[in-house]
Design a protein around this motif. Structure first.
Motif, short mmCIF file in Angstrom:
data_model
loop_
_atom_site.label_atom_id
_atom_site.label_comp_id
_atom_site.label_asym_id
_atom_site.label_seq_id
_atom_site.Cartn_x
_atom_site.Cartn_y
_atom_site.Cartn_z
N MET A 163 0.74 -0.90 -0.09
CA MET A 163 -0.09 -0.07 -0.07
C MET A 163 1.09 0.85 -0.06
O MET A 163 0.32 2.29 -0.44
CB MET A 163 -1.01 -0.30 1.81
N SER A 164 2.29 1.38 0.16
CA SER A 164 2.97 2.20 0.18
C SER A 164 4.47 2.58 -0.21
O SER A 164 4.98 3.39 -0.96
CB SER A 164 3.07 2.62 1.23
N LEU A 165 5.16 1.25 -0.06
CA LEU A 165 6.45 1.22 -0.65
C LEU A 165 6.12 0.89 -2.34
O LEU A 165 6.95 2.08 -3.34
CB LEU A 165 7.60 -0.13 -0.35
N PRO A 166 5.12 0.81 -3.26
CA PRO A 166 4.92 1.20 -4.69
C PRO A 166 4.85 2.47 -5.15
O PRO A 166 5.51 2.80 -5.94
CB PRO A 166 4.03 -0.02 -5.32
N PHE A 167 4.05 2.88 -4.22
CA PHE A 167 4.12 4.66 -4.85
C PHE A 167 4.95 5.57 -3.40
O PHE A 167 4.89 6.61 -3.47
CB PHE A 167 3.15 5.23 -4.12
N LEU A 168 5.68 4.87 -3.17
CA LEU A 168 7.23 6.04 -2.57
C LEU A 168 8.09 6.72 -3.21
O LEU A 168 7.86 7.56 -2.96
CB LEU A 168 8.21 4.87 -1.83
N ALA A 169 7.99 6.85 -4.25
CA ALA A 169 8.32 7.53 -5.47
C ALA A 169 7.54 9.06 -5.70
O ALA A 169 8.50 10.22 -5.76
CB ALA A 169 9.13 6.58 -6.72
N ILE A 170 6.94 8.48 -6.15
CA ILE A 170 5.52 9.67 -5.82
C ILE A 170 4.82 10.46 -4.89
O ILE A 170 4.89 11.56 -4.99
CB ILE A 170 3.76 8.68 -6.38
N TYR A 171 5.10 9.73 -3.41
CA TYR A 171 4.82 10.17 -2.96
C TYR A 171 6.38 11.62 -2.31
O TYR A 171 5.96 12.07 -1.95
CB TYR A 171 5.51 9.76 -1.49
N LEU A 172 7.58 11.09 -2.80
CA LEU A 172 8.85 11.89 -2.38
C LEU A 172 8.74 12.57 -3.46
O LEU A 172 8.96 13.72 -2.88
CB LEU A 172 10.28 10.52 -2.61
N SER A 173 7.96 12.55 -4.22
CA SER A 173 7.96 13.59 -5.50
C SER A 173 7.22 15.40 -5.63
O SER A 173 7.48 15.79 -5.79
CB SER A 173 7.83 12.99 -7.55
#
Length: 431
Positions: free
Chosen positions: A31-41
């Motif tokens: 629920m979180s790790l695959p979206f880490l790049a989007i979150y950091l951006s």
């Protein structure tokens, strides 16, 4: 009901707990790790190069730290390090949402990569410690199924709850790790599982560990074969998505369908196919899986429409189902009991293929075309068969050599053929 009771009785309660933990951890992290790049951006406002550095260093650290975790678990004990790895994961996911400093984010990413590598290696070793050898292949298959179940359900649940990839998902993942660590402490104490350590009086010496690993030629062959297979598997999602986007109509939608098919196929066929394959040897399962990998890659190379790619992905996934549990069981078969963590950690070096695959696949795709790239990966998959076959041959020769030594020296104490001292044999020497 009888089948459920039989299943529960087949494995130690800690094994069931670790399998459940695998589902829980993969579910929340997906629920979180695959979206880490989007979150950091979007939230941290970092550049693509900074995000690549953060995520890449964590993955690279995890690739090479599985061996360190396995070695430490053999000498310090599995229970303590297992809990420490869970607490490390808890701190890392909480850290991602608590700071915007690049240096700290890099540190938290490295902590996540190392902790995840430690947990993966040590949990497998502990599960094998508590499971009879005859049941380990099925145990590895169940663990693989559990991980896929969590990764399949996590994004869907996150989307339904409206938390996929946002701050709440990272915090929730962190607290799930903390809660699981506390429950595991209680279970380990209540079940009376003692720390498993190597029966060695000497301290941890890197030179000793290196001598043991480099002298076990079958292990080295299995690791090389594993790197080749992981190279094929690792490039599949990265370069395949780029190829489909540029060359197939609605390629992005097709890629999403193929990834869903991959997960659904694993969930439906994992258990029945694994049980059916138990009638064959580990080497036969590995060879069949490698051939299916190659057939899938050839299918990608020649496909021109949706149906061709979908059928090829189905074939590729069947190979994945056969290969991954058999690869774990194959290394387990040659592993000395007192060095199980070390050997499992050494096997994790095959994850280096997850770097080689996307990188070299991208090079081939840029310099040539998708057809050349897919056919090359098919040949890599077939090449891995040589290393698995050679590793099995050298293992059998070693076993026969030990048996002949015992026959010719009847006054010497009997040794376990599977576990010669330190995995070192005089006939194979050092590489």
């Amino acid at each position: 009901m009888k089948k459920l009771k039989a299943y529960l009785n087949d494995y130690h309660p800690i094994v069931h707990s670790l399998i459940f933990g695998t589902v829980l951890i993969s579910l929340t992290s997906s629920m979180s790790l695959p979206f880490l790049a989007i979150y950091l951006s979007s939230v941290k406002e970092l550049s693509p190069s900074q995000i690549g550095l953060i995520i890449g260093l964590g993955s690279l650290a995890g690739t090479f730290c599985g061996l360190v975790g396995g070695v430490l678990s053999d000498f310090i004990g599995r229970n303590k390090l297992l809990i420490i790895s869970l607490l490390g994961l808890c701190a890392a996911f909480l850290g991602f949402v608590s700071t915007s400093e690049l240096g700290l984010l890099v540190c938290f990413s490295i902590v996540r990569g190392v902790s995840q590598a430690f947990f993966g290696t040590i949990s497998k070793a502990l599960m094998a410690d508590l499971t009879p050898e005859t049941k380990r292949f099925r145990m590895f298959s169940t663990r693989y199924f559990a991980g896929n179940l969590g990764f399949a359900a996590g994004p869907v649940i996150g989307a339904l709850l409206g938390i996929g990839g946002n701050r709440i998902a990272f915090v929730l993942t962190s607290f799930i790790y903390l809660g699981y660590a506390l429950s595991l402490i209680f279970l380990l104490r209540s079940s009376g599982v003692a720390e498993v350590k190597a029966n060695r009086e000497d301290s941890i010496r890197p030179a000793l560990i290196w001598q043991v690993l480099r002298s076990d030629v079958p292990l080295l062959f299995f690791i090389l074969g594993g790197i080749l297979l992981t190279t094929v598997y690792g490039q599949m999602s990265v370069t395949l998505s780029q190829y489909l986007k540029d060359h197939i109509m609605d390629g992005v939608a097709l890629f999403a369908v193929m990834m869903s098919l991959n997960g659904i196929t694993v969930l439906i066929f994992q258990l029945p196919l694994s049980r059916w394959s138990e009638r064959y040897s580990l080497l036969q399962r590995m060879i069949t899986g490698c051939i299916l990998f190659a057939c899938g890659e050839i299918g990608f190379a020649v496909s021109q429409n949706w149906s061709g790619f979908i059928v090829s992905m189905f074939i590729f996934t069947l190979g994945e189902i056969l290969v991954i549990p058999a690869e774990y069981a194959q290394v387990d078969e040659i592993t000395p009991n007192e060095l199980r963590g070390t050997y499992y950690g050494a096997q994790s070096l095959s994850e280096f293929g997850n770097f080689l695959g996307p990188w070299f696949g991208g090079v081939l795709l840029s310099l040539f075309n998708g057809t050349i790239m897919f056919l090359f990966m098919a040949s890599v998959s077939l090449l891995s068969i040589y290393f698995f076959f050679a590793g099995r041959q050298k293992y059998h020769r070693r076993a026969q050599s030990i048996i002949m030594t015992e026959i010719n020296s009847p006054d010497r104490p009997t040794r376990d053929v599977k576990n010669p001292p330190s995995g070192i044999t005089s006939d194979e020497g050092l590489m």
